[in-house]
Scaffold this active site. Structure first.
Site, PDB file in Angstrom:
ATOM      1  N   TYR B 124       0.766  -1.095   0.209  1.00  0.00           N
ATOM      2  CA  TYR B 124       0.109  -0.048  -0.079  1.00  0.00           C
ATOM      3  C   TYR B 124       0.777   1.176  -0.097  1.00  0.00           C
ATOM      4  O   TYR B 124       1.604   1.506   0.879  1.00  0.00           O
ATOM      5  CB  TYR B 124      -0.980   0.003   1.421  1.00  0.00           C
ATOM      6  CG  TYR B 124      -1.887   1.238   1.260  1.00  0.00           C
ATOM      7  CD1 TYR B 124      -3.025   1.215   0.184  1.00  0.00           C
ATOM      8  CD2 TYR B 124      -1.688   2.307   1.850  1.00  0.00           C
ATOM      9  CE1 TYR B 124      -3.797   2.139   0.315  1.00  0.00           C
ATOM     10  CE2 TYR B 124      -2.594   3.443   1.708  1.00  0.00           C
ATOM     11  CZ  TYR B 124      -3.638   3.335   0.854  1.00  0.00           C
ATOM     12  OH  TYR B 124      -4.287   4.492   0.821  1.00  0.00           O
ATOM     13  N   GLN B 186     -10.349   0.357   1.634  1.00  0.00           N
ATOM     14  CA  GLN B 186     -10.844  -0.273   0.701  1.00  0.00           C
ATOM     15  C   GLN B 186      -9.786  -1.124  -0.100  1.00  0.00           C
ATOM     16  O   GLN B 186     -10.046  -2.187  -0.710  1.00  0.00           O
ATOM     17  CB  GLN B 186     -12.033   0.212  -0.182  1.00  0.00           C
ATOM     18  CG  GLN B 186     -11.315   1.369  -1.159  1.00  0.00           C
ATOM     19  CD  GLN B 186     -11.272   2.812  -0.087  1.00  0.00           C
ATOM     20  OE1 GLN B 186     -11.510   2.921   1.102  1.00  0.00           O
ATOM     21  NE2 GLN B 186     -10.997   3.926  -0.758  1.00  0.00           N
ATOM     22  N   ASN B 209      -2.762   6.107   6.329  1.00  0.00           N
ATOM     23  CA  ASN B 209      -3.540   6.743   7.353  1.00  0.00           C
ATOM     24  C   ASN B 209      -4.126   5.943   8.522  1.00  0.00           C
ATOM     25  O   ASN B 209      -4.056   4.800   8.556  1.00  0.00           O
ATOM     26  CB  ASN B 209      -4.345   7.947   6.775  1.00  0.00           C
ATOM     27  CG  ASN B 209      -5.546   7.139   6.069  1.00  0.00           C
ATOM     28  OD1 ASN B 209      -5.848   6.101   6.573  1.00  0.00           O
ATOM     29  ND2 ASN B 209      -6.089   7.713   5.098  1.00  0.00           N
ATOM     30  N   SER B 233       4.635   9.098  12.406  1.00  0.00           N
ATOM     31  CA  SER B 233       6.320   9.084  12.289  1.00  0.00           C
ATOM     32  C   SER B 233       6.883   9.833  13.671  1.00  0.00           C
ATOM     33  O   SER B 233       6.028  10.732  13.978  1.00  0.00           O
ATOM     34  CB  SER B 233       6.870   9.582  11.349  1.00  0.00           C
ATOM     35  OG  SER B 233       8.021   9.053  11.068  1.00  0.00           O
ATOM     36  N   GLN B 255      11.129  15.895  10.129  1.00  0.00           N
ATOM     37  CA  GLN B 255      10.275  14.758  10.723  1.00  0.00           C
ATOM     38  C   GLN B 255       8.803  15.459  11.036  1.00  0.00           C
ATOM     39  O   GLN B 255       7.896  15.063  10.576  1.00  0.00           O
ATOM     40  CB  GLN B 255      10.844  14.383  12.197  1.00  0.00           C
ATOM     41  CG  GLN B 255       9.844  13.189  12.881  1.00  0.00           C
ATOM     42  CD  GLN B 255       9.893  12.009  11.542  1.00  0.00           C
ATOM     43  OE1 GLN B 255      10.821  11.604  11.150  1.00  0.00           O
ATOM     44  NE2 GLN B 255       8.529  11.564  11.665  1.00  0.00           N
ATOM     45  N   GLU B 322      11.059   5.606  16.815  1.00  0.00           N
ATOM     46  CA  GLU B 322      11.344   4.890  15.447  1.00  0.00           C
ATOM     47  C   GLU B 322      12.528   5.427  14.873  1.00  0.00           C
ATOM     48  O   GLU B 322      13.265   4.609  14.556  1.00  0.00           O
ATOM     49  CB  GLU B 322      10.163   5.659  14.633  1.00  0.00           C
ATOM     50  CG  GLU B 322      10.166   5.028  13.084  1.00  0.00           C
ATOM     51  CD  GLU B 322       9.126   5.928  12.293  1.00  0.00           C
ATOM     52  OE1 GLU B 322       8.678   6.833  12.592  1.00  0.00           O
ATOM     53  OE2 GLU B 322       8.787   5.397  10.937  1.00  0.00           O
ATOM     54  N   HIS B 323      12.985   6.900  14.890  1.00  0.00           N
ATOM     55  CA  HIS B 323      14.035   7.234  14.287  1.00  0.00           C
ATOM     56  C   HIS B 323      14.982   7.794  15.553  1.00  0.00           C
ATOM     57  O   HIS B 323      14.343   8.561  16.211  1.00  0.00           O
ATOM     58  CB  HIS B 323      14.163   8.306  13.415  1.00  0.00           C
ATOM     59  CG  HIS B 323      13.211   7.805  12.140  1.00  0.00           C
ATOM     60  ND1 HIS B 323      11.962   8.177  12.046  1.00  0.00           N
ATOM     61  CD2 HIS B 323      13.559   7.151  11.393  1.00  0.00           C
ATOM     62  CE1 HIS B 323      11.411   7.734  10.805  1.00  0.00           C
ATOM     63  NE2 HIS B 323      12.355   7.018  10.383  1.00  0.00           N
ATOM     64  N   ASP B 356      15.864   7.927   5.236  1.00  0.00           N
ATOM     65  CA  ASP B 356      14.460   7.703   4.242  1.00  0.00           C
ATOM     66  C   ASP B 356      14.657   7.566   2.971  1.00  0.00           C
ATOM     67  O   ASP B 356      13.828   6.959   2.472  1.00  0.00           O
ATOM     68  CB  ASP B 356      13.740   9.116   4.678  1.00  0.00           C
ATOM     69  CG  ASP B 356      13.677   9.358   6.050  1.00  0.00           C
ATOM     70  OD1 ASP B 356      12.966   8.503   6.626  1.00  0.00           O
ATOM     71  OD2 ASP B 356      13.366  10.548   6.314  1.00  0.00           O
ATOM     72  N   GLU B 410       2.625 -35.874  29.682  1.00  0.00           N
ATOM     73  CA  GLU B 410       1.698 -34.785  29.159  1.00  0.00           C
ATOM     74  C   GLU B 410       0.442 -35.311  28.909  1.00  0.00           C
ATOM     75  O   GLU B 410      -0.587 -35.032  28.224  1.00  0.00           O
ATOM     76  CB  GLU B 410       2.299 -33.992  27.910  1.00  0.00           C
ATOM     77  CG  GLU B 410       3.269 -33.241  28.450  1.00  0.00           C
ATOM     78  CD  GLU B 410       3.624 -32.211  26.936  1.00  0.00           C
ATOM     79  OE1 GLU B 410       3.176 -32.051  26.161  1.00  0.00           O
ATOM     80  OE2 GLU B 410       4.642 -31.205  27.256  1.00  0.00           O
ATOM     81  N   HIS B 415       0.347 -39.668  20.974  1.00  0.00           N
ATOM     82  CA  HIS B 415       1.807 -39.086  20.799  1.00  0.00           C
ATOM     83  C   HIS B 415       3.005 -39.958  20.860  1.00  0.00           C
ATOM     84  O   HIS B 415       3.803 -40.410  20.033  1.00  0.00           O
ATOM     85  CB  HIS B 415       2.275 -37.776  21.416  1.00  0.00           C
ATOM     86  CG  HIS B 415       1.384 -36.578  20.819  1.00  0.00           C
ATOM     87  ND1 HIS B 415       0.010 -36.438  20.914  1.00  0.00           N
ATOM     88  CD2 HIS B 415       2.034 -35.412  20.402  1.00  0.00           C
ATOM     89  CE1 HIS B 415       0.027 -35.107  20.487  1.00  0.00           C
ATOM     90  NE2 HIS B 415       1.142 -34.570  20.046  1.00  0.00           N
TER      91      HIS B 415
END
Lengths: 439, 439
Positions: B124, B186, B209, B233, B255, B322-323, B356, B410, B415
Site C-alpha cells: 500500500y 478499501q 493513515n 512517524s 520529521q 522510530e528514528h 529515508d 503430558e 503421541h
C-alpha cells in the site's frame, strides 16, 4: 474420516476448509475481562481465577517452596528425557543467532543491523489435563539464547491452586524466576497491562484456547506484540506406496488427540493406502484413551485420493499445514516443492511427535493457513534488529544530492533541507566534495 | 516546542506520551467498507473511490500506456537519484538473506530451516500531496531479494484518476506488474479478500493513515499477515555539546513535516543547545513550506534537558523512538547502550533523510513504541522459514525413549504411540537399537 476421491481443483478450497471457532461471538466477554484486569489489577485476576478455575487464591505468584517441591515430585526418568529435549532444541536454535556484518553501501556510508533481545517477554502455558511443559522448553530455550532479560510465565492453577510439577520443574530448570497462577484471557491482560504482581511485557508467546487467542489478538492491536495468531493444531500426511499405514494411522491419531477442533488430513495416490490406514486407525484407537475426543476430531478429518503426488503437493501448498509428514519414496525431492508449511517431517521414521518434543525444531507453529506467511517460533521471535547508519562528511557528499532530488520530488522540502544545510556547511568549512569538486 | 527541565523519572511516561489517534471510533465505518469489498468486490472499490477520491474510474488497473507515459514524465536527474537509492538499498538488504546449515542434533536426527519467499504480497502506497515512491523502493527491493512471486501495489488515484508518475516509474523499474488505483481501507480489503481485478495476497505492507492502519489490523485478525502496526512517524535527537544546532533544527523540522501527528523530541544535557536549536528552528521555518502543518506537529514536540547523557539514554529506551539521531561526541559508545529504537543515525552527518531515501537501511519502521518488540522491514519480512527434520531409524532409537516419557507425562498417549509403534517395528525387523542393544 471422510474419504474424497480425486476432487476437482475448484472444490479444493471447500474441502480444505478448517473447522475454526467463531471469534466474534466472544468479543464482548473478553473485553469485559480485559478491562477489569486493566483497571483492577490483581483483584480482578483473583476474582476471575475463582470464577473460571474454581479456586480462591491468596497470592498469584508461585513460591520457591512450591518449585522445590515440584523438583522432588518429578521422576529421574522424566528429568533425563527433558534434558535430551533441551539439549537438541538448544543445538538447533543456537545456530539461528547470526550477526550480520557492517556494509559500506557507498563510500563513507556504513550501515548495519544488530540483534537486540526483546527486554520483557511473557509465556502463556495452557492448563487442563495435559501439562504442556514441552511448550515451556520451546519458548524458554530460544528466549535464553536471544538474551531476553525478563521472562515471566502464566499458567492456570488446578482446583487446589496447584500448578503441575512438570511445568514448574521445567520453568525453573530453564531459569524462569517469575511464575504466576493465572490463565485465560485474564492472564494475557495481566501480561499486557501489568498488575501489582504480574509485570507487563512487550511480547506474549504461547498457545491457548480461543479465549486466549482472542485476547492475544486484542492486545496486539494495543501495542503488545504476540508470537502469532494460534489456531487448532493440524497435520497433513502425504503418502505413496512406500508409506507404512500403521505409522500413518499413529500420526493421524496423535494429532487428533489434541482437541476436538484438531484437523488431520491424509493425501495419497494409493486407494489401498486409504483402506489400510482406515483399518489401522480403528485397530490403534482401541489401545489409547480419549476416544470421544479423538472421534470428534476425526469427524473433521479427511483422506483424499489424488491421481499423482504432484497434485497432492499443490493441495498441500494451498492448505499450508502446520505439520506436514512426507512418507514418500523420495521425501527430499518432494520437500523441495513445498512452499507453504510450518514444520516438515521427512520419511517413515520422522513422526510429528519427534518435533513436538525432542528433534530440536520448535513446536510453536503457525496454524490455520498462517504458514503461508508466518514462520514458527525461533530465536528471531525474541529479538528485534535495530538498523544503524554512520555517514561521514564524504559519505553525505556522495549520497546527499540523490537525497535532495528525491525529497524534493516527494515535496518534503524539510527533508531536503536537512541534507542541504549539512552540504553547505561542508563547503563553507572547505571540506572537499565528491570527486574533490565542490558542489 | 515545549521545554522540560530535568524531569523526575516518575513523570517520564506522561512526558513521553505519544499524540496517537483514537482507533475505536472508526471501527464501524471500516467494517462497513471492508464488508462491502468482501461481498461486492470491484463494484465496491469503484464506488468508494468515487466517494473518497472523487473520481469515477472505469478500470482499477494501471495500463501499460500509463506506465510508459510515467517513464517519459520523469526527469533524468530523478531517475539517477532513484538508481543511487536502489543500489544502496539492494547492497544493504542482500546480505540479510542468510541460509542456515543443516544440523545433526542427535545421531541420525537432522534438522534445518529454509528461507521460502511468501508467495503473494501486496504494497500500500499512500496518496496525497507527497508521492511516496521511496516507500515503493523500500518494499520492492527486499521483496525481490526474497523472491516473492506475486507482488501487487495499490495506491489511490488523484481527482483525474491519475497516479503520480514517480510511483508508477519506480514500481515498473522494480518489476511490479500489477498496480491498482485504489486507496484507503478499501485497498486493504481488496488485497486481503481479493476481487475480480485485485488478487488476494498473504501479507500486506506499507504505511497509511489511521483508516489504512485500522484496516490492516482488522485483516491481520482474519488470516492475512501485515508488516507491522504503523503509527505517526517520530524522531528523537540526543545531543551533547558536540552537536550542531542547525543540523538538529533541520532534522526536527524534517520529521515535523510528515503530518500533524508526527512527534519530534530533543534530549540534551546542554541548556544552551535547547536555546540554539529553538532559534535555528524559527530561522529555518522561514525557508520551507507547510508552515501550518509543521507548527501543529511542533506543538506535540518537546525539548528535554537532562543532567547527563545516561539519563537521556534511559529515557530513549523507555520511549523506543522510530528514528534516533545521536549527535554526540562518541555516538558508537552511546549506540551500544540503546536497546529500544527502530533505526539509529550516528553523528552530525547522518540525518534521518539519509535513511529515508538512500543510505541503504529501510525506512519502514515500527512507530508508537513498537520498536520495543518489532524490527523494521527487511528481507526477513518477505520470507518465512520452514523447519525440517529427517530422522533415521537409528535417530528415532536415539531420541524416541525421551519422547515416549515426555508424551506420557503430558498424557498424550497417541503421541507416545506414534513413536512406540515405530520402535517396535524396528525391533521386529531386527534393526539394532541404540548402542547395539535392542529395547
Amino acid at each position: 474420516m471422510e474419504i474424497i476421491l480425486n476432487p476437482e481443483r475448484n472444490t479444493w478450497s471447500s474441502i480444505l476448509q478448517r473447522p475454526g471457532p467463531q471469534m466474534e461471538t466472544m468479543d464482548n466477554e473478553i473485553a469485559i475481562i480485559m478491562n477489569a484486569v486493566k483497571t483492577e489489577g490483581d483483584r480482578a485476576l483473583i476474582r476471575f481465577t475463582k470464577e473460571f478455575d474454581k479456586v480462591a487464591l491468596e497470592h498469584l505468584n508461585v513460591t520457591a517452596d512450591e518449585i522445590a517441591k515440584a523438583g522432588s515430585d518429578i521422576d529421574a526418568s522424566l528429568k533425563s528425557a527433558i534434558e535430551v529435549a533441551i539439549r537438541n532444541i538448544e543445538i538447533f536454535h543456537r545456530q539461528q543467532l547470526i550477526e550480520e556484518k557492517k556494509v559500506e553501501t557507498s563510500p563513507g556510508v556504513i550501515c548495519w543491523r544488530k540483534n537486540i533481545p526483546i527486554e520483557k517477554v511473557g509465556f502463556y502455558i495452557p492448563g487442563g489435563n495435559a501439562p504442556l511443559f514441552s511448550t515451556v522448553i520451546m519458548l524458554a530455550v530460544p528466549a535464553a539464547i536471544a538474551g531476553c532479560s525478563e521472562i515471566i510465565l502464566c499458567t492456570p492453577p488446578d482446583r487446589n491452586g496447584v500448578i503441575h510439577p512438570a511445568i514448574l520443574y521445567t520453568a525453573d530448570r530453564l531459569g524462569i524466576k517469575k511464575i504466576f497462577k493465572v490463565g485465560g484471557a485474564q492472564a494475557i491482560a495481566a501480561m499486557a497491562y501489568g498488575t501489582g504482581t504480574v509485570p507487563g511485557v512487550y511480547k506474549i508467546f504461547g498457545p491457548g484456547n480461543p479465549y486466549v487467542t482472542a485476547a492475544k489478538m486484542r492486545v496486539s492491536m494495543e501495542g503488545v506484540a504476540i508470537d502469532m495468531p494460534a489456531g487448532p493444531s493440524e497435520v497433513l500426511v502425504l503418502a505413496d506406496q512406500s508409506a507404512n499405514p500403521s505409522f500413518i494411522a499413529a500420526d493421524l491419531l496423535s494429532q487428533a488427540e489434541h482437541g476436538v477442533d484438531s484437523q488431520v488430513l491424509l493425501i495419497t495416490n494409493q486407494m489401498e493406502m486409504i483402506k489400510a490406514v482406515q483399518a489401522a486407525v480403528e485397530k490403534q484407537l482401541l489401545q489409547i484413551p480419549r476416544h470421544d475426543l479423538i472421534n470428534s476430531s476425526l469427524e473433521n478429518s479427511k483422506m483424499i485420493l489424488v491421481e499423482d503426488l504432484d497434485i497432492g503437493i499443490d493441495m498441500i501448498n494451498e492448505y499450508a499445514p502446520e505439520h506436514l509428514i512426507l512418507m514418500v519414496k523420495d521425501p527430499d525431492q518432494v520437500s523441495d516443492k513445498i512452499i507453504n508449511a510450518g514444520s516438515v517431517f521427512l520419511g517413515n521414521y520422522s513422526p510429528e511427535s519427534a518435533g513436538d518434543y525432542a528433534s530440536g525444531t520448535n513446536h510453536v507453529l503457525a496454524t490455520n493457513g498462517f504458514a503461508r506467511s508466518f514462520s514458527g517460533v525461533s530465536v528471531d521471535c525474541f529479538l528485534k534488529k535495530i538498523t544503524y547508519q554512520k555517514i561521514s562528511p564524504r559519505g553525505l557528499q556522495e549520497i546527499g544530492p540523490a537525497i535532495e532530488i528525491m525529497a524534493e520530488s516527494e515535496q518534503l522540502m524539510a527533508h531536503k533541507q536537512a541534507v542541504s544545510i549539512r552540504l553547505e556547511q561542508l563547503i563553507e568549512s572547505k571540506v572537499p566534495g565528491k570527486n574533490g569538486i565542490k558542489r
